[in-house]
Design an enzyme around this catalytic site. Structure first.
Site, short mmCIF file in Angstrom:
data_model
loop_
_atom_site.label_atom_id
_atom_site.label_comp_id
_atom_site.label_asym_id
_atom_site.label_seq_id
_atom_site.Cartn_x
_atom_site.Cartn_y
_atom_site.Cartn_z
N THR A 1 -39.29 -8.29 -7.16
CA THR A 1 -39.23 -7.22 -8.15
C THR A 1 -38.08 -7.38 -9.13
O THR A 1 -38.29 -7.48 -10.33
CB THR A 1 -39.10 -5.87 -7.42
OG1 THR A 1 -38.02 -5.97 -6.51
CG2 THR A 1 -40.35 -5.51 -6.67
N ASP B 1 -33.11 -18.99 -5.49
CA ASP B 1 -32.65 -17.68 -5.01
C ASP B 1 -32.26 -17.92 -3.55
O ASP B 1 -33.13 -18.03 -2.69
CB ASP B 1 -33.76 -16.64 -5.13
CG ASP B 1 -33.29 -15.27 -4.66
OD1 ASP B 1 -33.82 -14.25 -5.13
OD2 ASP B 1 -32.39 -15.21 -3.78
N PHE C 1 -41.06 2.00 -7.75
CA PHE C 1 -41.08 2.30 -6.31
C PHE C 1 -39.78 2.94 -5.83
O PHE C 1 -39.74 3.63 -4.84
CB PHE C 1 -41.36 1.02 -5.51
CG PHE C 1 -40.41 -0.08 -5.84
CD1 PHE C 1 -40.67 -0.95 -6.90
CD2 PHE C 1 -39.22 -0.22 -5.16
CE1 PHE C 1 -39.77 -1.95 -7.25
CE2 PHE C 1 -38.31 -1.20 -5.51
CZ PHE C 1 -38.58 -2.07 -6.55
#
Ligand SMILES: CC1=C(O)/C(=C\N=C(/Cc2ccccc2)C(=O)O)C(COP(=O)(O)O)=CN1
Length: 456
Positions: free
Chosen positions: A124, A214, A448
């Protein structure tokens, strides 16, 4: 085979409060059926996230007392820099306040508007910062990653054909970089193999495309390579980590996960020019290049956390606890993402609630029901988290509709895992009577976090 316990003992405890069902009904209604909006004091076992929720060791707490809070040139920065260079192998280091800070800087510095950013499934905040920098995220993960029942041992792998097709279609100059996550959070904490990152490296070298990693849960990824990949059984976690990173041009990390701190992040690259730009951007958005939005004490604790996170016995216990919970649930035929990943058990809400259509938020419903049953907090990782397609405005409809039970590092005991499994089973046994939700408030970004729902 003898049982095996954690390589540490507990020296301090934080009391937990058990609530009643009616207290939880009221708390959840106030939170709009969104576990992100619950108060921590109304939560019993908190499995929302492994981010910033991990227990520090006595040596990390001691490091807090060694904060050099000089504005510029803090001793703690140089220790952190040396530790990242030693364990991750990159040349230049920029501290940031947390992962998002690093994602913001690398996206701004390494993406030109209109360029493509191929990655192994979206995350996200990573995708959002890539899009805010004008990048176009393209998923190049292997198909098995989108199948919760596939037992592929490295579901985080990049599909080399998808990646090469994109490069050939758009031209290498229109590819900003490959965004490689190890493990892949949204696929269920699934690892990337050493063979795959090596193959991605040689493919990218043929076209002159960069790879940025990442590294948020790269220690867990290293464990899966040690356990599952030919030729790595006798290599240490530290050796595997460093080799994997050597195939990439840089990395960002949310230190709030693997590095066992409550706040912190970093960005590291090998290219001097890119470093100059990042080092300049950090003073605009995070703070001076020797603290990046962190206190000196936080950087010292992070350095100690990195040294602890690569210890083989620690990471084996960490993964072992997640696996223990997974086995309790699969013994009861409760549908979860397989194979069990590194940081969480992902309940497959689609198979858990086959009668609830995705537009009625099955994963959000499951997180709500689990909290009501037992005060256990989990996180929706389905259609609510996927957000809307900026082009069409319609929801993304992800294949994976999951509810994540995220296990913080060194916090809960095996008895807590037993309680969690029994609560999930109680909700599972009542699944036929459960109805879905409708969203009644939808924020613009990363909906969210703050969306509100009501029962249908
Ligand atoms: C792979 C990866 C991550 O998992 C990550 C954060 N994860 C989190 C925290 C979170 C973030 C956004 C929505 C929900 C939960 C997690 O609960 O899983 C970040 C951002 O780091 P940051 O939170 O320190 O800004 C970068 N990469």
């Amino acid at each position: 085979r003898r049982s095996w316990a954690e390589p540490w003992k507990i020296k301090m405890v934080e009391p937990l409060r058990v609530t009643t069902r009616e207290e939880r009904e009221r708390a959840l209604a106030e939170a709009g059926y969104n576990t992100f909006l619950l108060r921590s004091e109304d939560v019993y076992i908190d499995l929302l996230t492994d981010s910033g929720t991990n227990a520090m060791s006595d040596r990390q707490w001691a490091a807090i007392m060694l904060g050099d809070e000089a504005y510029a040139g803090s001793r703690n920065f140089y220790r952190l820099e040396a530790t990242i260079q030693q364990y991750y192998g990159y040349r230049y280091v920029v501290p940031t306040h947390q992962g998002r800070g690093a994602e913001h800087l690398i996206s701004r510095a390494a993406i030109r508007p209109g360029q493509y950013v191929p990655g192994n499934m979206y995350f996200t905040t990573t995708r959002l910062h890539q899009e805010l920098a004008g990048g176009i995220f393209v998923d190049v993960i292997i198909d098995e990653a989108h199948d919760p029942q596939s037992l592929h041992p490295f579901k985080g792998n990049v599909d080399l054909d998808k990646l090469e097709a994109l490069i050939r279609r758009e031209g290498a100059q229109n590819i900003a970089y490959v965004s490689l996550a190890g493990t892949v959070n949204m696929a269920g904490g699934q690892p990337v193999s050493m063979a795959n990152v090596r193959a991605v490296r040689s493919l990218c070298d043929r076209y002159g495309v960069r790879i940025f990693l990442d590294a948020t849960r790269m220690i867990e990824n290293a464990f899966f390579i040690q356990e599952r990949e030919e030729g790595y059984a006798n290599r240490s976690i530290a050796e595997i980590l460093k080799e994997f990173c050597s195939y990439t041009d840089g990395a960002w990390m949310s230190a709030k996960k693997d590095a066992l701190v409550n706040i912190g992040g970093w960005l590291a690259v090998n290219d001097a020019e890119l470093f100059d730009e990042l080092r300049n951007l950090v003073v605009v958005y995070e703070g001076l290049h020797t603290y990046g939005g962190l206190a000196g004490r936080d950087m010292e604790a992070m350095a100690v956390g990195i040294e602890e996170s690569v210890q083989d016995d620690y990471i084996r216990a960490r993964i072992g606890q997640v696996r223990y919970l997974g086995e309790l649930l699969t013994d009861w035929d409760i549908p979860i993402v397989q194979p069990v990943g590194g940081h969480a058990i992902f309940l497959d809400a689609r198979r858990f609630y086959p009668h609830i259509p995705q537009r009625e938020f099955p994963a959000q419903t499951l997180a709500a029901e689990l909290y009501l049953d037992s005060g256990i907090r989990s996180m929706e990782r389905g259609i609510a988290s996927a957000g809307r397609d900026p082009k069409t405005g319609d929801h993304y409809y992800p294949k994976l509709e999951l509810t994540r039970l995220t296990i913080p590092r060194r916090v809960y005991t095996q008895a807590h895992m037993d309680v969690v499994a029994e609560a999930v089973k109680a909700v599972y046994d009542a699944r036929a009577q459960t109805r879905g939700l409708r969203m009644v408030y939808e924020p613009k970004y990363l909906r969210f976090f703050q969306a509100r729902f009501e029962r249908l």
